[in-house]
Write an enzyme that holds these catalytic residues in place. Structure first.
Site, PDB file in Angstrom:
ATOM      1  N   GLU A 123       0.981  -1.157  -0.030  1.00 12.42           N
ATOM      2  CA  GLU A 123      -0.068   0.112   0.002  1.00 12.42           C
ATOM      3  C   GLU A 123       0.670   1.389   0.065  1.00 12.42           C
ATOM      4  O   GLU A 123       0.738   2.187  -0.769  1.00 12.42           O
ATOM      5  CB  GLU A 123      -0.799   0.158   1.235  1.00 12.42           C
ATOM      6  N   HIS A 124       1.773   1.467   0.900  1.00 19.50           N
ATOM      7  CA  HIS A 124       2.636   2.415   1.074  1.00 19.50           C
ATOM      8  C   HIS A 124       4.256   1.756   0.829  1.00 19.50           C
ATOM      9  O   HIS A 124       4.507   1.019   1.417  1.00 19.50           O
ATOM     10  CB  HIS A 124       2.590   3.021   2.349  1.00 19.50           C
TER      11      HIS A 124
END
EC number: 1.1.1.23
Length: 375
Positions: free
Chosen positions: A274-275
């Site tokens: 996601e990040h």
């Protein structure tokens, strides 16, 4: 009973029994038996209860998110050639539903959803969020006011998704946006087709790539920041520095040692987090080899929490390795693409023989006649 059946039963109950079912689930899950619609007085009271400094902070972040998103839409794509017109036009979705978790209120998510929706031109927005002690989070209501959202319901969980999809206590929506727990995710999965959904969002993830230049405290704090979202969250550290590998000792953080930053990024591409955060020298030179990530944060002043709040980039991101095929939420998620074609006679006649042959191959007789009649 598995999660599919559990969620399916709630959705069916709400669809068939309507408001009576909503009341039962609100009492059972939220200990709430009042009305569902948030009143103007409640919005006004929330506004008055927020400190001026808090309002200033929210407005500042609102403006930064707006500034980042306002230039995403590049306009219509219309081409004119040989008297023919071909292209793509964009239209906002008529009516959307925003789901914001209520038990662990994250009002920043409402800005990340509502601002691009307004920029896209969505006119009708409904907000559903679970009440806590009978009330909606005051910051959520304040941000809803900034966004011009007046249709707000004290409904959470699976029943909120069902209500928005089937139009229980409200008009049905055309698409549902917003993160939730595994039950909300499953509900969104099951109503897809009845209505649209933005995606299926799981627990938070961070993959941090660090070389020997990285600040150890930054690494530790940034990894822990995403684990703070809950026990199911994931954190990965990939480094080409043995010193950092040995010094960073954090529970629930998966560590990997690679010889180079390039090898570290290749592993990150496999994880598809996601990040993705890069604490390395000259991070920009590696940007072109990053393929799979919801968002990329680079440099010592680009920690993921800054992106969660005030950098302006959207924090609604693909999780669970779905960054392999999914993207960050943008203005385009709140719009529809419509193809447009107006061929000239010359253009039609120059290519119609190919169309006739293909219609014959597929044995589509009326397709053939439709085109043949225009020759």
């Amino acid at each position: 009973m598995d999660i599919y059946e559990y969620v399916s039963n709630i959705i069916s109950d709400v669809r068939i029994n309507g408001i009576d079912a909503l009341k039962r689930y609100s009492e059972a899950f939220d200990n709430y038996s009042g009305g569902f619609t948030v009143t103007d007085d409640e919005i006004e009271d929330a506004d008055k209860s927020i400190k001026p400094g808090e309002k200033d902070a929210i407005k500042n972040i609102y403006e930064r998110i707006y500034e980042y998103h306002k230039n995403q839409f590049e306009g219509q794509k219309i081409n004119i050639k040989n008297g023919s017109i071909y292209g793509i036009i964009y239209r906002p979705i008529d009516r959307i539903g925003l789901y914001v978790p209520g038990k662990r209120a994250l009002p920043s998510t409402l800005m990340m959803l509502g601002i691009p929706a307004r920029i896209a031109g969505v006119k009708s927005i409904v907000l559903c969020t679970a009440p806590e002690n009978g009330n909606v989070n005051k910051y959520t209501l304040y941000i809803a006011r900034l966004l011009g959202i007046r249709e707000i319901y004290k409904i959470g969980g699976v029943q909120a998704i069902a209500a928005m999809a089937y139009g229980i206590s409200m008009k049905p929506v055309d698409k549902i946006f917003g993160p939730g727990n595994k039950y909300v995710n499953e509900a969104k999965r099951q109503v897809f087709g009845i209505t649209g959904i933005d995606g299926l969002y799981g627990p938070s993830e961070i993959c941090l790539i660090a070389d020997d230049s990285a600040n150890i405290n930054y690494i530790k704090n940034d990894l822990l920041s995403q684990l703070e979202h809950g026990e199911a969250s994931s954190a990965y550290l990939i480094t080409n520095s043995l010193r950092i590998y040995n010094e960073v000792k954090l529970e629930n953080v998966k560590k990997y040692y690679k010889e180079t930053v390039e090898e570290s990024i290749e592993l990150a591409n496999e994880i598809a987090p996601e990040h993705l955060e890069l604490l390395v020298n000259d991070p920009l030179k590696y940007l072109n080899i990053i393929r799979n990530a919801g968002a990329v944060y680079m440099g010592e002043y680009g920690p993921v929490p800054a992106g969660d709040y005030f950098l302006g980039v959207n924090h609604v991101l693909p999780t669970g390795s779905s960054a392999r095929f999914s993207s960050v939420l943008t203005v385009y998620d709140f719009m529809k693409r419509i193809s447009v074609a107006m061929p000239s006679k010359y253009d039609f006649l120059s290519a119609v023989d190919s169309g006739l042959k293909l219609a014959s191959i597929e044995n589509m007789k009326m397709h053939y006649k439709s085109m043949e009649a225009r020759i």
